[in-house]
Design an enzyme around this catalytic site. Structure first.
Site, PDB file in Angstrom:
ATOM      1  N   THR A   1       0.837  -1.193   0.000  1.00  0.00           N
ATOM      2  CA  THR A   1       0.000   0.000   0.000  1.00  0.00           C
ATOM      3  C   THR A   1       0.869   1.238   0.000  1.00  0.00           C
ATOM      4  OG1 THR A   1      -1.733  -1.192   1.183  1.00  0.00           O
ATOM      5  CG2 THR A   1      -1.821   1.200   1.299  1.00  0.00           C
TER       6      THR A   1
ATOM      7  N   THR B   1      -3.879   0.942  -2.919  1.00  0.00           N
ATOM      8  CA  THR B   1      -3.216  -0.349  -2.763  1.00  0.00           C
ATOM      9  C   THR B   1      -3.486  -1.247  -3.959  1.00  0.00           C
ATOM     10  OG1 THR B   1      -2.928  -2.233  -1.265  1.00  0.00           O
ATOM     11  CG2 THR B   1      -5.163  -1.415  -1.539  1.00  0.00           C
TER      12      THR B   1
ATOM     13  N   ASP C   1      -8.661  -9.479   0.270  1.00  0.00           N
ATOM     14  CA  ASP C   1      -9.301  -8.764   1.373  1.00  0.00           C
ATOM     15  C   ASP C   1     -10.628  -9.395   1.783  1.00  0.00           C
ATOM     16  OD1 ASP C   1      -7.394  -6.938   1.978  1.00  0.00           O
ATOM     17  OD2 ASP C   1      -8.367  -5.219   1.064  1.00  0.00           O
TER      18      ASP C   1
ATOM     19  N   SER D   1     -11.586  -3.341   3.770  1.00  0.00           N
ATOM     20  CA  SER D   1     -10.178  -2.949   3.817  1.00  0.00           C
ATOM     21  C   SER D   1      -9.849  -2.415   5.209  1.00  0.00           C
ATOM     22  CB  SER D   1      -9.863  -1.891   2.758  1.00  0.00           C
ATOM     23  OG  SER D   1     -10.200  -0.597   3.221  1.00  0.00           O
ATOM     24  N   SER D   2      -8.577  -2.127   5.411  1.00  0.00           N
ATOM     25  CA  SER D   2      -8.132  -1.479   6.644  1.00  0.00           C
ATOM     26  C   SER D   2      -7.604  -0.072   6.376  1.00  0.00           C
ATOM     27  CB  SER D   2      -7.043  -2.317   7.317  1.00  0.00           C
ATOM     28  OG  SER D   2      -7.540  -3.565   7.715  1.00  0.00           O
TER      29      SER D   2
ATOM     30  N   GLY E   1       0.442  -0.965   5.282  1.00  0.00           N
ATOM     31  CA  GLY E   1       0.644  -2.004   6.275  1.00  0.00           C
ATOM     32  C   GLY E   1      -0.448  -3.029   6.440  1.00  0.00           C
ATOM     33  N   GLY E   2      -1.346  -3.210   5.448  1.00  0.00           N
ATOM     34  CA  GLY E   2      -2.390  -4.213   5.602  1.00  0.00           C
ATOM     35  C   GLY E   2      -3.264  -3.896   6.805  1.00  0.00           C
TER      36      GLY E   2
END
Length: 283
Positions: A149, A167, A189, A213-214, A235-236
Site C-alpha cells: 500500500t 493499494t 481482502d 479494507s483497513s 501495512g495491511g
C-alpha cells in the site's frame, strides 16, 4: 486476464464497465478535544480507529508517557477489543447492514471497556453486540491482508487537504501487467472461508461486492475547526494501528509529526498477532 499463462481469470470488459465509484461520507468522532474523521465501511479504518480511541480516552496517556509499559498495554488491549467487532461486523454495506453507528457508540463502548484489565493481560475478547446488529449472526473474519500500500498527504496554500491511501495488494498485486498497469489482488481482502457451523462471514465473497479494507486515511481537527493532522499509512490490517499510534504520539505525547510517525508500532488484534503483542523499537 483471460489469456494469462499462469493466472487465467474470468474478468471481462463488461465487468469494468459495470463498476461504479461510490463517494461516501466521512465517519467522524471525537478524541479528547479533537474531531477525528476517517473512511467508513467497507473500510474498517474509521470504525476501528474511533472505537479504539473511545476506549482509550478515559486513561491519561499523556501522564503515562510513550515509554510506559502500561500505556503500551492499554493501547494494545483497546485495539484487541475494537478488532474483535471489526472482524465480525464490517463488510460492504451494500450487502449487509453494517452497524456503523453502533460500533462507535459511546454507551456500547463503555460496556466493552470492561474487556480491558489495566493491570494484566486477559484472554482476548470475542465480538460484542453493538446497537444495530439485530438478529444477524456473523462469524469473525480473520483473513490475511497482504501489505502493498502507498499513502500520501497533500495540503495546498489555501489549506485544502487530501489524505489518500491506494493499494494493489501483495508486492505486485496480481502479478499481471496490462498496458503498463499492475492489476490489483484485492480479492485477498475477502474472507477465504465464507461460513462455518451454519453461520456466514459478513466479508465473504459475493458477486459485485467490495472487499473490506483497513485503509485509514484520517483528518484531525482542532476545537476551532482548523486542520490539526492529516494521516494515513501502509501495512495491511496494521494500518489502523499505525495511524492510532501516530495520532496518540502527536496529540497525547506532544511529538512532532515525523517523530510520531517514526515511533514504534505495537498491535494486538487480528488473528495473526493473537498469540503476542509485537513491538518494533528504534534507538
Amino acid at each position: 486476464m483471460q489469456t494469462s499463462p499462469r493466472f487465467p481469470g474470468s474478468l471481462t470488459v463488461d465487468d469494468l464497465k459495470a463498476y461504479k465509484t461510490i463517494e461516501r461520507p466521512l465517519l467522524c468522532g471525537t478524541y479528547r478535544q479533537y474531531k477525528v474523521c476517517s473512511m467508513a465501511p467497507p473500510s474498517s479504518g474509521a470504525t476501528t480507529l474511533l472505537a479504539t480511541l473511545a476506549l482509550l480516552e478515559p486513561y491519561d496517556l499523556k501522564a503515562l508517557g510513550p515509554q510506559s509499559p502500561k500505556a503500551i498495554h492499554l493501547i494494545a488491549r483497546a485495539q484487541a477489543v475494537a478488532f474483535a467487532d471489526r472482524d465480525a461486523y464490517v463488510a460492504d454495506p451494500a450487502f449487509i447492514d453494517v452497524p456503523t453507528a453502533g460500533l462507535i457508540d459511546r454507551g456500547y463502548l463503555a460496556t466493552r471497556a470492561g474487556q480491558i484489565d489495566p493491570e494484566r493481560a486477559t484472554p482476548l475478547p470475542a465480538a460484542g453486540t453493538p446497537p444495530g446488529v439485530g438478529k444477524s449472526a456473523w462469524l469473525p473474519d480473520h483473513g490475511h491482508q497482504l501489505p502493498s500500500t502507498s499513502h500520501f498527504v497533500a495540503i495546498d496554500a489555501k489549506g485544502n487537504a487530501v489524505t489518500y491511501t491506494g493499494t494493489v495488494q501483495a508486492p505486485f498485486g496480481s502479478f499481471l501487467l496490462v498496458d503498463g498497469a499492475i492489476l490489483n489482488n484485492e480479492m485477498t481482502d475477502f474472507a477465504f472461508v465464507p461460513a462455518a457451523n451454519g453461520k456466514p462471514v459478513a466479508n465473504r465473497v459475493e458477486p459485485g461486492k467490495r472487499p473490506r479494507s483497513s485503509m485509514t486515511p484520517t483528518l484531525v481537527f482542532n476545537p476551532d475547526g482548523s486542520l490539526r493532522l492529516a494521516l494515513g499509512s501502509a501495512g495491511g490490517s496494521r494500518i489502523i494501528g499505525h495511524v492510532l499510534k501516530t495520532l496518540i504520539a502527536s496529540l497525547d505525547w506532544g511529538m512532532d509529526i515525523q517523530r510520531a510517525i517514526d515511533y514504534p508500532n505495537y498491535f494486538l488484534g487480528p488473528r495473526d498477532w493473537r498469540s503476542r503483542t509485537a513491538a518494533r523499537w528504534k534507538p
